[in-house]
Design a protein around this motif. Structure first.
Motif: not given
Ligand code: MN
Length: 405
Positions: A7-11, A42-44, A96-98, A168-170, A198-202
């Motif tokens: 999750s959350d790769m944030h390219f 979420g948040d690729i 949410t970033h996308e 989901f992603h919340q 996803g969404h939570i980064h830890h």
């Molecule tokens: Mn994220």
């Protein structure tokens, strides 16, 4: 079935753009070699309109992994609006970033249109490996006020005969109790065998409706929060054994240190920070030789010369710039002179003098000792006796003192 959860790769995350790309590649490639299928909550991408070179980074990796030999394949896709353009079992939702305002199209959806993954937004995707079926219902990241409404409208249901995953992603209130708007565990749709967020980064493993809720966390460091110090990575979930294994990737080391001071002079603050940096440097190692990220949170009180502390710390950060990516937070450091004087003015008990006179006299005396002239005392006194929050007044007072120094 073995399901990789990444999750959350944030390219395209600007602060650590190369880390975002290389750590995403490592996570996606290793995960695809270990699992029958992959789900991505979420948040690729870091931005809803990524630059072409950022899109290219992701497209290159997803093209490569879509050509792997996957143990499972997509056998059905049910949705009111979307469509699947591949049977490759890489299933994702936008975060949410996308999220974009203009209908369904967003950078995650482009990967779907290219047939490199299946966009599971508001869809049930079923994959098969032999006789085993896994169904994934996806709900892309939404603003908090829309989630409940959307869940009521969609009423996601598990598929009979499948192992059912709700993805989901919340933010979830029980895990991040910062806002009443966040959904509660009990509001998640019932009847699923596994919940993936996803969404939570830890990374976190919790419980929803008596089943596991897995949050893999991001593959790149973003928020510099204390709980991001663990290695980044992904999970491999085994649907038969109902167990998960965390696989760490070579993420850049991150060390967060809280340092408390009590009336410390600037040189002491600088010295202790420097030792902390050296210790962090000697204790951390990165296979790729990247400098660690070190965050210093400086709390407590400084002796006079708060501004001087900041100057010394800036110089320190410059000296270590090639060895460490430093983030210094001095927002929780106070100067006792200002705080004490303020108490005297605002809460002081008057003897023969009025509170104002008493306060003013103490105040001018103290300021003189510290090397400020009488004019500063009256200006500062005016600021400190004004109505307003303590924080706001202290800020204004600090500003004045910095100007006069
Ligand atoms: Mn994220």
């Amino acid at each position: 079935m073995k399901i990789a959860i990444v999750s959350d790769m944030h390219f395209g995350y600007e602060r650590f753009a190369e880390d975002a790309n290389s750590q995403a590649r490592e996570a996606l490639e290793r995960a695809s070699s270990m699992a029958d299928a992959m789900i991505i909550p979420g948040d690729i991408f870091d931005k809803r309109f990524p630059r072409p070179e950022v899109l290219a980074q992701a497209f290159n990796i997803f093209r490569d992994i879509s050509r792997c030999e996957w143990g499972a394949k997509v056998i059905s896709f049910e949705s009111k609006s979307g469509k699947a353009f591949t049977d490759v079992p890489v299933i994702a939702i936008p975060g949410t970033h996308e999220r974009t305002a203009i209908g369904k199209e967003n950078p995650l959806n482009l990967l779907g249109l290219a047939g490199l993954l299946v966009d599971a937004s508001e869809a049930t995707v079923t994959i098969a490996k032999g006789d085993e079926r896994v169904s994934v219902f996806g709900l892309g990241g939404l603003s908090e006020e829309l989630v409940r409404q959307k869940l009521a409208e969609l009423a996601p249901k598990p598929v009979p005969g499948s192992f059912n995953i709700f993805m989901f992603h919340q933010s979830i209130y029980e895990l991040l109790p910062f806002s009443d708007d966040f959904i509660r565990m009990e509001e998640l749709p019932k009847g699923f065998d596994l919940y993936v967020d996803g969404h939570i980064h830890h990374r976190l493993i919790a419980n929803a409706h008596g089943k596991k809720l897995i949050i893999p966390g991001s593959t790149v460091l973003t928020q510099l929060k204390d709980d991001e110090q663990d290695k980044k990575g992904f999970f491999i979930f085994d649907t038969q054994a109902y167990t998960e294994e965390f696989v760490a990737i070579d993420s850049r080391p991150f060390i967060s240190l809280h340092m408390k001071f009590d009336g410390a002079p600037p040189s002491e603050i600088e010295g202790k920070c420097e030792s902390a940096i050296q210790e962090a440097l000697s204790s951390s190692s990165d296979k790729r030789g990247r400098p660690p990220v070190v965050r210093l949170v400086i709390e407590g009180t400084a002796a006079k010369g708060l501004g001087a502390s900041d100057l010394l710390l800036n110089a320190l950060a410059k000296r270590y710039a090639s060895k460490v990516t430093l983030s210094i937070d001095t927002s929780r450091l106070e100067s006792p002179d200002i705080a004490m004087s303020m108490e005297a003015v605002r809460g002081g008990k008057a003897g023969s003098m009025t509170t104002r006179e008493l306060g003013m006299e103490m105040f001018a005396k103290r300021l003189k000792e510290l090397g400020y002239g009488g004019k500063v005392a009256s200006e500062l006194f005016a600021i400190l006796s004004a109505e307003g929050s303590k924080d706001k007044i202290l800020k204004e007072a600090e500003k004045l003192l910095e100007e006069k120094e």
